[in-house]
Write an enzyme that holds these catalytic residues in place. Structure first.
Site, PDB file in Angstrom:
ATOM      1  N   CYS A  89      -5.795   4.816  -3.071  1.00 36.59           N
ATOM      2  CA  CYS A  89      -6.012   3.411  -2.737  1.00 36.59           C
ATOM      3  C   CYS A  89      -7.266   2.780  -3.334  1.00 36.59           C
ATOM      4  O   CYS A  89      -7.190   1.865  -4.156  1.00 36.59           O
ATOM      5  CB  CYS A  89      -6.049   3.257  -1.223  1.00 36.59           C
ATOM      6  SG  CYS A  89      -4.550   3.809  -0.378  1.00 36.59           S
ATOM      7  N   ASP A 116       0.846  -1.195   0.000  1.00 36.86           N
ATOM      8  CA  ASP A 116       0.000   0.000   0.000  1.00 36.86           C
ATOM      9  C   ASP A 116       0.883   1.248   0.000  1.00 36.86           C
ATOM     10  O   ASP A 116       1.646   1.475   0.939  1.00 36.86           O
ATOM     11  CB  ASP A 116      -0.886  -0.029   1.259  1.00 36.86           C
ATOM     12  CG  ASP A 116      -2.055   0.925   1.189  1.00 36.86           C
ATOM     13  OD1 ASP A 116      -2.015   1.866   0.384  1.00 36.86           O
ATOM     14  OD2 ASP A 116      -3.023   0.725   1.944  1.00 36.86           O
ATOM     15  N   ASP A 117       0.804   2.048  -1.072  1.00 40.04           N
ATOM     16  CA  ASP A 117       1.560   3.311  -1.176  1.00 40.04           C
ATOM     17  C   ASP A 117       3.060   3.092  -1.351  1.00 40.04           C
ATOM     18  O   ASP A 117       3.851   3.917  -0.880  1.00 40.04           O
ATOM     19  CB  ASP A 117       1.352   4.189   0.066  1.00 40.04           C
ATOM     20  CG  ASP A 117      -0.021   4.821   0.132  1.00 40.04           C
ATOM     21  OD1 ASP A 117      -0.868   4.488  -0.705  1.00 40.04           O
ATOM     22  OD2 ASP A 117      -0.254   5.646   1.043  1.00 40.04           O
ATOM     23  N   ASP A 148      -0.619  -0.529  -4.790  1.00 37.10           N
ATOM     24  CA  ASP A 148      -1.798   0.128  -5.358  1.00 37.10           C
ATOM     25  C   ASP A 148      -1.475   1.470  -5.989  1.00 37.10           C
ATOM     26  O   ASP A 148      -2.108   1.888  -6.965  1.00 37.10           O
ATOM     27  CB  ASP A 148      -2.912   0.259  -4.310  1.00 37.10           C
ATOM     28  CG  ASP A 148      -2.486   0.960  -3.035  1.00 37.10           C
ATOM     29  OD1 ASP A 148      -1.328   1.400  -2.926  1.00 37.10           O
ATOM     30  OD2 ASP A 148      -3.334   1.079  -2.120  1.00 37.10           O
ATOM     31  N   ASN A 149      -0.515   2.192  -5.449  1.00 36.78           N
ATOM     32  CA  ASN A 149      -0.076   3.467  -6.010  1.00 36.78           C
ATOM     33  C   ASN A 149       1.271   3.812  -5.413  1.00 36.78           C
ATOM     34  O   ASN A 149       1.755   3.135  -4.504  1.00 36.78           O
ATOM     35  CB  ASN A 149      -1.095   4.594  -5.734  1.00 36.78           C
ATOM     36  CG  ASN A 149      -1.518   4.682  -4.278  1.00 36.78           C
ATOM     37  OD1 ASN A 149      -2.624   4.250  -3.927  1.00 36.78           O
ATOM     38  ND2 ASN A 149      -0.658   5.191  -3.423  1.00 36.78           N
TER      39      ASN A 149
END
Length: 643
Positions: free
Chosen positions: A74, A38-39, A319-320
């Site tokens: 997200c 995540d991130d 996700d990013n």
């Protein structure tokens, strides 16, 4: 008669042996392990600090360095991956209601036809552990229960973003919390157990493991305020990387601001104190990833012990991305700079070259159809899917529905933005834009149109850090092609996303790339195109706000509408632009709800448990009072501070 019986028996035996030989020569469907953080950035060297990731994936697989999230936040990014679609087609464009979140995902029926169901139809057992998406909470964990999973153990809000308070719902059952544990360690233990359960089965599995790290932590104050703070590492990793700093690339806190759009241009240079704080936040992100890296090593060891590693695809992504100080920015994502949209994508498995770096261009909406192609389940991918098949192997290079050759869109809709870890900082300028990226061996362009009417064009081949906006100094020939490309990609669907040039040149199928389209013989064709524009700066996707539409995209296209005074010609002209730079009016969490949250203990530091012990002995049911009390967490800004 005797010889006839013997002959028949020999014939049957021979047929059986041939069938068995053929069965053994035909490999079974591969297993798929998907690890999804995540991130996590691809541009700021975070994977360099993960030794197991390097050992098992980078050295034994291929890095696809041109892989991108097409919306850098997200929930929309995850839904885009699950559905194989751009956000403008899922209509999940925010992290929370009314334009995002799990309730909207369910209400739109998106969970009735998506990746895990397709994998089940292709003959796979499906498993999901970790963070699914925003607004999957202690209140709606089974309303509805996510479909398509044979086993699921998902993090639930409002505890998803608290590292030392691990709260899960397993298979739609009432949530439990794991007292005195570190969240990533619990995900690690659950993932290893899920793999262990595959030891005695030949059915192929699809296991998606989604730790929350290195996302920032939410902090809920005693006064009911919600803020973000940097990632929290496990205690055993808290003192690592003491001298590491954010890479000092040319776009890091530059002396002169070179980004020209309103969102960026007024950002002041960060002072030394803030830079030191950002460096420490960067170190905490690296530290939080160490528990993820330990999990990677453990899962590979289990695959090796089962003898399944050679028939398993292991994929690592996020996700990013994330920015920290680039172009003077405070921590966050949501922008269209490379640090936010370019994400890790590393693959190991049968037919994947070892130790290779690939320049193939791909996006998150390509992952679902690619997994189904690996699973030999193409027939289960709906025709409306935007993504194509990434050529991970020689076989997939010949797939009839390949990824877009060189281009994709990046999109975002927001009328305000807030800096993570710095709640008092407001980013001036709306953050609504459409970006087109075009990447090949010969060129690398990033072209953006903002809702303010501003334009940015960067030649990343010569200017990889986006320091020189060449929009005003670029020949109209290039700009006209990029303008046309963004008109198609801003609202493309299905195969139009994979081959946008066939819409721009419907009578000339030979045009497949920007280079093809740049031939001077097409110059007049492009003079007919209108320019893409937003009507106003809105915080959600509205097709009528993003003009022109395909079919009325030529300057001489006129639509007549009937009015009481007769027919009136209407052109696709921009409306007055609106800029809303205000923060939402958020409430503090009231005392009675804080009291419910405090029913689950929040240790300062989580204890460490051995993978060999029964971690379930740490589980405690979430108090029923908290489950039964419906709370609209977005009302208190729960998702506006960095989800």
């Amino acid at each position: 008669m005797k010889f006839t019986i013997i002959g028949a028996a020999l014939f049957l035996l021979q047929s059986f042996l041939l069938t068995e030989a053929k069965r053994e020569a035909t490999p079974s469907k591969p297993n798929i392990l998907f690890i999804f953080t995540d991130d996590q950035d691809a541009k700021l060297d975070s994977i360099d600090y993960m030794p197991n990731l390097q050992k098992y994936l980078v050295q034994q697989g291929t890095i696809y360095r041109n892989h991108y999230a097409t919306i850098s936040v997200c929930c929309p990014s995850r839904v885009s991956l699950l559905r194989g679609q751009y956000a403008h087609n899922t209509n999940i464009t925010d992290v929370s209601p009314p334009y995002g979140g799990y309730a909207r995902f369910s209400r739109l029926g998106l969970g009735d036809n998506y990746l895990p169901i397709w994998m089940q139809e292709a003959g796979y057992s499906t498993h999901y552990i970790g963070k699914l998406m925003n607004e999957y909470t202690v209140n709606n964990y089974n309303n509805p229960k996510p479909k398509g999973f044979d086993y699921q153990d998902q993090l639930v809000d409002p505890f998803t973003y608290i590292y030392n308070t691990a709260v899960f719902s397993r298979n739609g059952e009432p949530p439990v919390y794991y007292n005195n544990t570190y969240q990533t360690d619990v995900i690690h233990a659950k993932a290893r157990d899920a793999l262990k359960r595959q030891r005695d089965t030949d059915k192929p599995f699809f296991l998606w493991v989604a730790p929350m790290a290195p996302h920032g932590q939410f902090f809920i104050g005693d006064n009911g305020s919600i803020e973000t703070m940097p990632a929290v590492p496990a205690t055993r990793h808290a003192n690592l990387f003491k001298d590491v700093k954010i890479p000092r690339n040319p776009n890091f806190n530059p002396e002169n601001q070179t980004k020209t759009a309103s969102f960026w241009k007024d950002m002041e240079r960060l002072n030394d104190t803030i830079v030191e704080e950002l460096d420490e936040a960067y170190r905490d992100r690296l530290r939080a990833l160490q528990a993820v890296d330990e999990m990677i090593g453990s899962l590979f060891e289990e695959l090796e012990e089962q003898g399944k590693l050679d028939n398993t695809y292991v994929i690592y992504s996020a996700d990013n991305g994330y920015h920290l100080g680039q172009h003077r920015s405070y921590p966050g994502k949501c922008s269209n700079i490379e640090e936010d949209i370019n994400v890790p994508f590393i693959v190991r498995g049968p037919g994947i070259e070892k130790g290779k770096i690939s320049d193939v261009v791909s996006s998150h909406h390509d992952i679902a159809p690619t997994l189904l192609a690996l699973a030999k389940g193409d027939e289960y991918v709906p025709d409306w899917v935007d993504g194509g098949v990434i050529p991970l192997t020689k076989d997939l290079e010949r797939h009839p529905k390949p990824v877009a050759k060189e281009s994709f869109a990046v999109e975002f809709w927001a009328t305000f933005n807030m800096a993570e870890n710095y709640p008092s900082i407001k980013i001036v300028g709306p953050n609504t834009y459409k970006t087109v990226r075009v990447i090949s061996d010969n060129y690398n362009y990033m072209y953006s149109v903002w809702c303010t009417g501003e334009h940015e064009l960067y030649n990343l081949k010569d200017d990889p850090y986006e320091l020189n906006n060449i929009y005003g100094n670029t020949h109209i020939q290039l700009r006209s092609r990029l303008d046309a490309l963004i008109i198609v990609l801003k609202a493309c669907r299905a195969d139009n996303c994979r081959d946008p040039w066939r819409i721009i040149h419907p009578e000339d199928p030979s045009i497949k790339t920007l280079e093809d389209a740049l031939h001077e013989k097409y110059d007049y064709h492009y003079t007919q195109f209108q320019k893409f524009t937003f009507g106003e700066c809105e915080n959600h996707y509205s097709a009528s706000n993003e003009l022109p539409h395909i079919g009325s995209h030529f300057i001489n296209n006129i639509t007549y509408i009937h009015t009481n005074s007769g027919s009136q010609a209407v052109f696709s002209a921009p409306r007055n632009q609106k800029r809303d730079e205000t923060k939402p009016d958020l409430k503090s969490i009231p005392e009675d709800i804080l009291g419910l949250l405090y029913l689950i203990p929040k240790p300062e530091q989580a204890g460490q448990f051995s993978l060999d012990e029964d971690y379930e002995k740490h589980s405690v049911p979430v108090p029923q009072e908290l489950i039964d009390t419906h709370i609209n967490w977005s009302e208190y800004g729960f998702y506006n501070v960095g989800s």
